[in-house]
Motif scaffolding. Sequence first.
Motif, PDB file in Angstrom:
ATOM      1  N   GLY A 102       0.813  -1.213   0.000  1.00 15.87           N
ATOM      2  CA  GLY A 102       0.000   0.000   0.000  1.00 15.87           C
ATOM      3  C   GLY A 102       0.841   1.256   0.000  1.00 15.87           C
ATOM      4  N   GLY A 103       0.218   2.369  -0.410  1.00 18.84           N
ATOM      5  CA  GLY A 103       0.932   3.641  -0.476  1.00 18.84           C
ATOM      6  C   GLY A 103       1.515   4.059   0.861  1.00 18.84           C
ATOM      7  N   TYR A 104       0.785   3.744   1.938  1.00 16.68           N
ATOM      8  CA  TYR A 104       1.222   4.127   3.270  1.00 16.68           C
ATOM      9  C   TYR A 104       2.535   3.434   3.632  1.00 16.68           C
ATOM     10  N   LEU A 105       2.571   2.148   3.321  1.00 24.21           N
ATOM     11  CA  LEU A 105       3.789   1.386   3.634  1.00 24.21           C
ATOM     12  C   LEU A 105       4.971   1.854   2.793  1.00 24.21           C
ATOM     13  N   VAL A 106       4.678   2.193   1.525  1.00 23.27           N
ATOM     14  CA  VAL A 106       5.751   2.679   0.649  1.00 23.27           C
ATOM     15  C   VAL A 106       6.327   3.984   1.211  1.00 23.27           C
ATOM     16  N   THR A 107       5.435   4.873   1.618  1.00 25.83           N
ATOM     17  CA  THR A 107       5.878   6.150   2.207  1.00 25.83           C
ATOM     18  C   THR A 107       6.763   5.902   3.430  1.00 25.83           C
ATOM     19  N   LEU A 108       6.272   5.032   4.299  1.00 26.47           N
ATOM     20  CA  LEU A 108       7.000   4.731   5.522  1.00 26.47           C
ATOM     21  C   LEU A 108       8.384   4.153   5.198  1.00 26.47           C
ATOM     22  N   ALA A 109       8.405   3.197   4.271  1.00 22.97           N
ATOM     23  CA  ALA A 109       9.668   2.546   3.911  1.00 22.97           C
ATOM     24  C   ALA A 109      10.625   3.545   3.266  1.00 22.97           C
ATOM     25  N   THR A 110      10.087   4.468   2.474  1.00 25.51           N
ATOM     26  CA  THR A 110      10.934   5.476   1.833  1.00 25.51           C
ATOM     27  C   THR A 110      11.580   6.382   2.889  1.00 25.51           C
ATOM     28  N   LEU A 111      10.745   6.862   3.825  1.00 20.41           N
ATOM     29  CA  LEU A 111      11.284   7.738   4.872  1.00 20.41           C
ATOM     30  C   LEU A 111      12.302   7.006   5.727  1.00 20.41           C
ATOM     31  N   ILE A 112      12.037   5.731   5.992  1.00 23.28           N
ATOM     32  CA  ILE A 112      12.982   4.947   6.795  1.00 23.28           C
ATOM     33  C   ILE A 112      14.309   4.801   6.053  1.00 23.28           C
ATOM     34  N   SER A 113      14.250   4.521   4.743  1.00 23.89           N
ATOM     35  CA  SER A 113      15.536   4.343   4.047  1.00 23.89           C
ATOM     36  C   SER A 113      16.302   5.661   3.967  1.00 23.89           C
ATOM     37  N   ILE A 114      15.571   6.783   3.839  1.00 30.21           N
ATOM     38  CA  ILE A 114      16.254   8.084   3.831  1.00 30.21           C
ATOM     39  C   ILE A 114      16.946   8.326   5.182  1.00 30.21           C
ATOM     40  N   GLN A 115      16.216   8.033   6.270  1.00 25.31           N
ATOM     41  CA  GLN A 115      16.807   8.238   7.598  1.00 25.31           C
ATOM     42  C   GLN A 115      17.957   7.256   7.845  1.00 25.31           C
ATOM     43  N   ALA A 116      17.816   6.061   7.288  1.00 29.22           N
ATOM     44  CA  ALA A 116      18.892   5.067   7.458  1.00 29.22           C
ATOM     45  C   ALA A 116      20.176   5.556   6.793  1.00 29.22           C
ATOM     46  N   ILE A 117      20.034   6.248   5.648  1.00 31.11           N
ATOM     47  CA  ILE A 117      21.219   6.793   4.966  1.00 31.11           C
ATOM     48  C   ILE A 117      21.942   7.775   5.895  1.00 31.11           C
ATOM     49  N   ALA A 118      21.152   8.682   6.489  1.00 29.68           N
ATOM     50  CA  ALA A 118      21.750   9.662   7.399  1.00 29.68           C
ATOM     51  C   ALA A 118      22.321   8.974   8.639  1.00 29.68           C
ATOM     52  N   ALA A 119      21.599   7.954   9.142  1.00 31.99           N
ATOM     53  CA  ALA A 119      22.069   7.250  10.343  1.00 31.99           C
ATOM     54  C   ALA A 119      23.392   6.529  10.078  1.00 31.99           C
ATOM     55  N   CYS A 120      23.537   5.988   8.863  1.00 31.68           N
ATOM     56  CA  CYS A 120      24.815   5.351   8.509  1.00 31.68           C
ATOM     57  C   CYS A 120      25.944   6.381   8.596  1.00 31.68           C
ATOM     58  N   GLY A 121      25.660   7.602   8.140  1.00 31.99           N
ATOM     59  CA  GLY A 121      26.654   8.665   8.224  1.00 31.99           C
ATOM     60  C   GLY A 121      27.015   8.967   9.666  1.00 31.99           C
ATOM     61  N   LEU A 122      25.992   9.016  10.529  1.00 30.22           N
ATOM     62  CA  LEU A 122      26.247   9.283  11.952  1.00 30.22           C
ATOM     63  C   LEU A 122      27.063   8.147  12.564  1.00 30.22           C
ATOM     64  N   ASN A 123      26.803   6.929  12.089  1.00 24.92           N
ATOM     65  CA  ASN A 123      27.541   5.769  12.597  1.00 24.92           C
ATOM     66  C   ASN A 123      29.039   5.860  12.259  1.00 24.92           C
ATOM     67  N   VAL A 124      29.347   6.444  11.098  1.00 23.45           N
ATOM     68  CA  VAL A 124      30.763   6.617  10.736  1.00 23.45           C
ATOM     69  C   VAL A 124      31.441   7.522  11.775  1.00 23.45           C
ATOM     70  N   ILE A 125      30.727   8.587  12.169  1.00 22.74           N
ATOM     71  CA  ILE A 125      31.298   9.556  13.116  1.00 22.74           C
ATOM     72  C   ILE A 125      31.349   8.975  14.532  1.00 22.74           C
ATOM     73  N   VAL A 126      30.213   8.440  14.987  1.00 17.92           N
ATOM     74  CA  VAL A 126      30.097   8.004  16.378  1.00 17.92           C
ATOM     75  C   VAL A 126      30.617   6.573  16.561  1.00 17.92           C
ATOM     76  N   GLY A 127      30.236   5.703  15.634  1.00 18.70           N
ATOM     77  CA  GLY A 127      30.556   4.290  15.784  1.00 18.70           C
ATOM     78  C   GLY A 127      31.971   3.950  15.352  1.00 18.70           C
ATOM     79  N   TYR A 128      32.395   4.487  14.216  1.00 20.64           N
ATOM     80  CA  TYR A 128      33.725   4.135  13.719  1.00 20.64           C
ATOM     81  C   TYR A 128      34.802   4.985  14.378  1.00 20.64           C
ATOM     82  N   ALA A 129      34.591   6.317  14.402  1.00 20.95           N
ATOM     83  CA  ALA A 129      35.646   7.193  14.911  1.00 20.95           C
ATOM     84  C   ALA A 129      35.468   7.538  16.386  1.00 20.95           C
TER      85      ALA A 129
END
Lengths: 255, 294
Positions: B2-29
Amino acid sequence: MSEPLLRLSGLTRRFGGLTALEAVDFAIGPGEILGLIGPNGAGKTVCFHLISGVLKPTAGEIHLEGRRIDGLPPHRIARLGIGRTFQIVKPFARLSALENVIASQGIERYGSLARIWSSWTNARERERARRRLAEAGLAEVAPRPAGVLPLGHLRRLEIARALAAARKLLLLDESFSGLRHEEIVPLETLVRRIRAAGVSVLLIEHNMRVAMGLCDRLVVLDHGRKIAEGPAAEVRRNPAVIEAYLGRRHAADAA
Amino acid sequence: MGGYLVTLATLISIQAIAACGLNVIVGYAGQISLGHAAFFGIGAYAAALLGTQAGFSFWTALPLAVALTAGVGLLLGAPSLRVREDFLAITTIGINFIVEAVFNNVEFFGGALGIGNIPRIRAFGGPVGGAGMLALCLGFLGLVVAACAGLVRCWAGLACFALREEETAAAGIGISPVRFKLLAFVIGSAMAGLGGALYAHYMRFIGAGDFAFPLSVSMLTMVVVGGIGTLWGPVLGAALIGLLPEVFRPLIDYRMLFYTTLLLLMIRFQPGGLLGDEGLARRLLRKAIPGGRR
C-alpha cells in the motif's frame, strides 16, 4: 660515541610551579640500550612524553639524527621512527591483538590522504603482523580482542605494536613491571633482538636486575635532575645514586 | 504494498542513509555528535534551493548538495573536533541549533515559511513516483552501506577504529587524531547530505523545524539501538525507530520520552546495540546461522 641518534639538551618541563624535569641532557647512540632510572616522581615518564611529543618542553631541545623534533605532534614523531609503549597499557581494546599490530603497520600511509583507501585485510599485512606477534610470543592470542588479554600479554602487545613505528628508536615505559620471572626472560630476549636489528632502545625500569642486565648505560634522574650517567656497573657504585635511590631500593631488592 | 507502507519505507531508508553517516562519526571514529540533523538539513536545503532557485535537476543538484554538506562538515568539524567527549556533545548540539536558526531566520532560506514546490525527481523521461522513489532511496542506501563496508576494510577505517579505542596510542603509531576525526566527520556529513537531498525532493516542502535537535537525538537513538559501529546497525535502528511509532500510534505525542527511555534501556542492557557483539539480534542470528559472524 659518534653522532648520537637522539640528543636531549637542557630539557626542562614545568607544570605550574612544579618542575618535573630540570635541564636534563643525555644522548642515545645508534644500536644502544639506554636505561632511564630513578625513584618515583623523578621525571622519567615526563621525559618519555617529551620525546614522543605527548608533552611539549618548557625549555630545551630534542634532536633526532640532528633534526629538531621537540614541539612536533606525537603522530609526526612516530612517523619519524620513534615507537613507544605506555606505562599504563593502552590497547585498542575492541580490536583483536592481530588488528592492533596491523593498525601500526599503516604508519607509512596515515600521513598521505591518497594512500589510506587501500585494504588492510590482505594476507600480506596479516602475515607481517603475525610475525611480529610471534616474535613477542603472542601468536596464539592473535584473534582475541586485546581488551580481554592479561597484563603480561598486553605489555608484549604494546611492544609488538610499537615496532612498526620504532624504525630508529623504541621507548619502553616500564614494560617489565608487574611481570613474573618467566615472563621477564623472554621479554629481555625480545629487547636484545630488537637492538640486534639496529633499533636503539630507551627504557624506564624499576626492576634493577633487568635494568643492570639489559642496559649498556644508565641515566639516573632524581627530582627532575640528572644525577648520574654511565655504564651500569659504574652507576651502581656512584655515591649520589646510592644515596638518592639504590641505597634504599636496591638494598631492599637484594634482601 | 500500500501507499502508506511505501511512504513509511521510503522515509525509513532516507533516515537510514543519514544514520549510517552518523555511525561513521560516532561508531567508527568514536566522536559523539548530537547535531547530525543539521547536516541532514544542509543537504536538504542545498538540494531544495538548487532545484527551485537555480532550476537544477535532482541529478545535477545531488553531487553539489553532498559536496556542500561535506564542505560545511569540514568547516564546522575543524574547530569542534579539537574538544573531546562531553564538550563535543555540547558543541554539536550548538551547531544544530545555529543551523536551524539560520534556516528559520534568513530570508534566503525561506525563513519560517520554508521552501516549497521542490520538483519531483525525474528519471527515464518522467517523474519518479512512490514505488520508484522507494527503489531509488533503497538503491542509495545500498551504496551507502557498501561505502561503509569499504571504509571498514581500508586503512582510513582502521585508523578511525584505533582512534576510537585509544587516542594517545593511535597517535603513537602515526595517526593524526584531528585529521582522521575530521575525515570521519566529513564522510558522515556527506552521507547526511545525501539523505537530506533525497528528503527534500521526496517531501517537496521543507522547513527548519524538520531538522531540529530532536531529529539528531532520534538519529543517535537509531545508531545506538541498532548497534553502534556495526555495518547494519543504523539500518536496523532506523527501521525500528521508524516503525515503532507507527505500530504504537498513541505514543507519537510521547516520542521524545519514548526515545529517551529506549536509549537509557539500551545503554543499560544492550550497550553494543541489537547488532553489537553481545546484542540480542546478534545472538538470535548466531543461533539461526551457526558459525556465522556477521
